[in-house]
Write an enzyme that holds these catalytic residues in place. Sequence first.
Site, PDB file in Angstrom:
ATOM      1  N   SER A 128     -41.215 -10.560  37.457  1.00 37.89           N
ATOM      2  CA  SER A 128     -40.760 -11.792  36.801  1.00 37.89           C
ATOM      3  C   SER A 128     -39.379 -11.624  36.188  1.00 37.89           C
ATOM      4  O   SER A 128     -39.012 -10.540  35.726  1.00 37.89           O
ATOM      5  CB  SER A 128     -41.735 -12.185  35.681  1.00 37.89           C
ATOM      6  N   GLU A 245     -55.067  -9.155  44.913  1.00 39.17           N
ATOM      7  CA  GLU A 245     -54.968  -9.013  43.461  1.00 39.17           C
ATOM      8  C   GLU A 245     -55.718 -10.161  42.784  1.00 39.17           C
ATOM      9  O   GLU A 245     -56.549  -9.945  41.910  1.00 39.17           O
ATOM     10  CB  GLU A 245     -53.498  -9.037  43.031  1.00 39.17           C
TER      11      GLU A 245
HETATM   12  C1  LIG Z   1     -50.621 -11.204  30.138  1.00 42.70           C
HETATM   13  C2  LIG Z   1     -49.474 -11.316  31.110  1.00 42.70           C
HETATM   14  C3  LIG Z   1     -49.077 -10.192  31.811  1.00 42.70           C
HETATM   15  C4  LIG Z   1     -47.982 -10.259  32.685  1.00 42.70           C
HETATM   16  N1  LIG Z   1     -47.564  -9.111  33.293  1.00 42.70           N
HETATM   17  C5  LIG Z   1     -46.497  -9.152  34.115  1.00 42.70           C
HETATM   18  C6  LIG Z   1     -46.017  -7.940  34.708  1.00 42.70           C
HETATM   19  O1  LIG Z   1     -46.546  -6.858  34.489  1.00 42.70           O
HETATM   20  N2  LIG Z   1     -44.935  -8.015  35.514  1.00 42.70           N
HETATM   21  C7  LIG Z   1     -44.313  -9.191  35.794  1.00 42.70           C
HETATM   22  O2  LIG Z   1     -43.368  -9.178  36.568  1.00 42.70           O
HETATM   23  N3  LIG Z   1     -44.722 -10.362  35.225  1.00 42.70           N
HETATM   24  C8  LIG Z   1     -45.806 -10.358  34.384  1.00 42.70           C
HETATM   25  N4  LIG Z   1     -46.224 -11.515  33.768  1.00 42.70           N
HETATM   26  C9  LIG Z   1     -45.462 -12.740  33.971  1.00 42.70           C
HETATM   27  C10 LIG Z   1     -46.192 -13.759  34.842  1.00 42.70           C
HETATM   28  O3  LIG Z   1     -46.228 -13.322  36.189  1.00 42.70           O
HETATM   29  C11 LIG Z   1     -45.447 -15.104  34.693  1.00 42.70           C
HETATM   30  O4  LIG Z   1     -45.593 -15.496  33.346  1.00 42.70           O
HETATM   31  C12 LIG Z   1     -46.020 -16.156  35.617  1.00 42.70           C
HETATM   32  O5  LIG Z   1     -45.710 -15.879  36.944  1.00 42.70           O
HETATM   33  C13 LIG Z   1     -45.479 -17.569  35.266  1.00 42.70           C
HETATM   34  O6  LIG Z   1     -44.092 -17.558  35.241  1.00 42.70           O
HETATM   35  P1  LIG Z   1     -43.283 -18.158  33.981  1.00 42.70           P
HETATM   36  O7  LIG Z   1     -43.840 -17.548  32.739  1.00 42.70           O
HETATM   37  O8  LIG Z   1     -41.840 -18.009  34.280  1.00 42.70           O
HETATM   38  O9  LIG Z   1     -43.671 -19.714  33.928  1.00 42.70           O
HETATM   39  P2  LIG Z   1     -43.081 -20.855  34.852  1.00 42.70           P
HETATM   40  O10 LIG Z   1     -43.118 -20.431  36.270  1.00 42.70           O
HETATM   41  O11 LIG Z   1     -41.780 -21.303  34.285  1.00 42.70           O
HETATM   42  O12 LIG Z   1     -44.169 -21.995  34.646  1.00 42.70           O
HETATM   43  C14 LIG Z   1     -44.220 -22.811  33.460  1.00 42.70           C
HETATM   44  C15 LIG Z   1     -45.325 -23.825  33.662  1.00 42.70           C
HETATM   45  O13 LIG Z   1     -45.015 -24.662  34.790  1.00 42.70           O
HETATM   46  C16 LIG Z   1     -46.096 -24.661  35.717  1.00 42.70           C
HETATM   47  N5  LIG Z   1     -45.588 -24.738  37.084  1.00 42.70           N
HETATM   48  C17 LIG Z   1     -44.606 -23.994  37.641  1.00 42.70           C
HETATM   49  N6  LIG Z   1     -44.438 -24.324  38.935  1.00 42.70           N
HETATM   50  C18 LIG Z   1     -45.356 -25.290  39.220  1.00 42.70           C
HETATM   51  C19 LIG Z   1     -45.696 -26.043  40.390  1.00 42.70           C
HETATM   52  N7  LIG Z   1     -45.049 -25.857  41.548  1.00 42.70           N
HETATM   53  N8  LIG Z   1     -46.689 -26.946  40.301  1.00 42.70           N
HETATM   54  C20 LIG Z   1     -47.370 -27.148  39.115  1.00 42.70           C
HETATM   55  N9  LIG Z   1     -47.073 -26.475  37.970  1.00 42.70           N
HETATM   56  C21 LIG Z   1     -46.105 -25.560  38.026  1.00 42.70           C
HETATM   57  C22 LIG Z   1     -46.788 -23.338  35.496  1.00 42.70           C
HETATM   58  O14 LIG Z   1     -48.122 -23.368  35.955  1.00 42.70           O
HETATM   59  C23 LIG Z   1     -46.681 -23.179  33.986  1.00 42.70           C
HETATM   60  O15 LIG Z   1     -47.701 -23.904  33.355  1.00 42.70           O
HETATM   61  C24 LIG Z   1     -47.308 -11.485  32.889  1.00 42.70           C
HETATM   62  C25 LIG Z   1     -47.727 -12.629  32.190  1.00 42.70           C
HETATM   63  C26 LIG Z   1     -48.773 -12.534  31.300  1.00 42.70           C
HETATM   64  C27 LIG Z   1     -49.194 -13.783  30.541  1.00 42.70           C
END
Ligand SMILES: Cc1cc2nc3c(=O)[nH]c(=O)nc-3n(C[C@H](O)[C@H](O)[C@H](O)COP(=O)(O)OP(=O)(O)OC[C@H]3O[C@@H](n4cnc5c(N)ncnc54)[C@H](O)[C@@H]3O)c2cc1C
Length: 389
Positions: A128, A245
């Site tokens: 991410s 996964e």
């Molecule tokens: C406990 C935890 C552990 C994690 N560990 C890791 C890790 O080890 N390594 C790593 O790389 N990342 C990690 N992450 C990050 C995680 O992969 C991201 O938080 C996740 O992919 C969402 O990305 P974002 O936070 O940028 O949210 P965004 O992608 O910005 O999304 C924000 C909101 O918009 C919604 N949304 C986005 N696109 C769409 C769509 N096309 N249609 C409908 N809704 C949508 C999402 O569902 C969400 O509600 C972790 C996250 C958590 C909470």
Amino acid sequence: MDLTLSESELAFQAETRAWLAAHVPAEPLASMDTAEGWAQHQAWERQLSDARWSVVSWPERYHGRDASLVEWVIFEEEYYRAGAPGRVGQNGIFLLAPILFDHGTPDQQDRFLPTMATGERIWAQCWSEPEAGSDLASLRSTARRDDERGGWLLNGQKTWSSRASYAHWGFGLFRSDPQAQRHAGLTYFLFPLDADGVTVRPIAQLDGEAGFAEVFFEDVFVPDADVLGGVGAGWDVAMSTAGNERGLSLRSPGRFCAAADRLVDLYRETPDGPDRDAAAQGVVDAWLGAQAYRLYTWGTVTRLAGGGDMGAAGSVNKVFWSELDIALHETALGLRGPAAEVGSTWLDGYTFSLSGPIYAGTNEVQRNIVAERILGLPREPRPSRGAPT
Ligand SMILES: Cc1cc2nc3c(=O)[nH]c(=O)nc-3n(C[C@H](O)[C@H](O)[C@H](O)COP(=O)(O)OP(=O)(O)OC[C@H]3O[C@@H](n4cnc5c(N)ncnc54)[C@H](O)[C@@H]3O)c2cc1C
């Protein structure tokens, strides 16, 4: 689907159960997001590995037991039933190792798998970025060719990297071809987190512990030998395990069955009264949900053992287990009444369950996948290039 275990599977189950009964620490370890807890969890991984329980499904030469998929599920059920510690090496074991087995060179497998199995080297997932989560393909971190030294220079920023504050190595995707569109032009790299040019900045959570870190890259040199799966092939390599996964490896049913059993115990211990009455239906739903997930997983295992693949079904599982986890813990807190707010494993479990719909691909995105790939509904409209968003 045949739920009858064979003689050898029953023997495996008995051996697992006996070892765990004799070795699981009587007191819970400190949180793995603290220095003390990190060391305790690493020592536990070593203990598991010495007895060849850390990676049962791996080949023997990498400290495994060559266990079948069925035996792996049995191991997981026993592990959680015994209340054994969380796996500090899980991102390496469950997310990176399958890719190393499928796409790694023999040299990479020999260099990286043994220390992953023993817990000596813990890996962090660096996928991410601040502007690339759900839409991972929009990531901006780059890899620039360094022909002179025979490798690549990494630049950019990763975030939300679980356990990176203490981890030793990272794995991540970088854009190696700036001209290529989105999914093309990404390459998968492996790198030490103490390499020159890497800065790991812990992100403190509300409880003060650093469960995540941001990772910054400034001209970090990675040799060609640490490119995983070929230059430009990063997306396909990364996605080849994402379904597993979500569907199987990350959250095995044993975890929820054990939690549901503990919930039933909590219900039984709770004195008669309104909290107990209000929770009764939730307890039944949680127990049935965990059992349903268990049986569904056995069906998946049967399918995979027969040569099938997980495909988009992993997204159904992911939505199911993450929502089950929240409902189960909410019910537990209801049973605890006013004591719910006092620190406990139930409260810790509840706060962690709230992140389930986010990590491993958010549930909204999983629902899109289910709608499009399983139900055949029209694709979500994508904004056209240059259109206002
Ligand atoms: C406990 C935890 C552990 C994690 N560990 C890791 C890790 O080890 N390594 C790593 O790389 N990342 C990690 N992450 C990050 C995680 O992969 C991201 O938080 C996740 O992919 C969402 O990305 P974002 O936070 O940028 O949210 P965004 O992608 O910005 O999304 C924000 C909101 O918009 C919604 N949304 C986005 N696109 C769409 C769509 N096309 N249609 C409908 N809704 C949508 C999402 O569902 C969400 O509600 C972790 C996250 C958590 C909470």
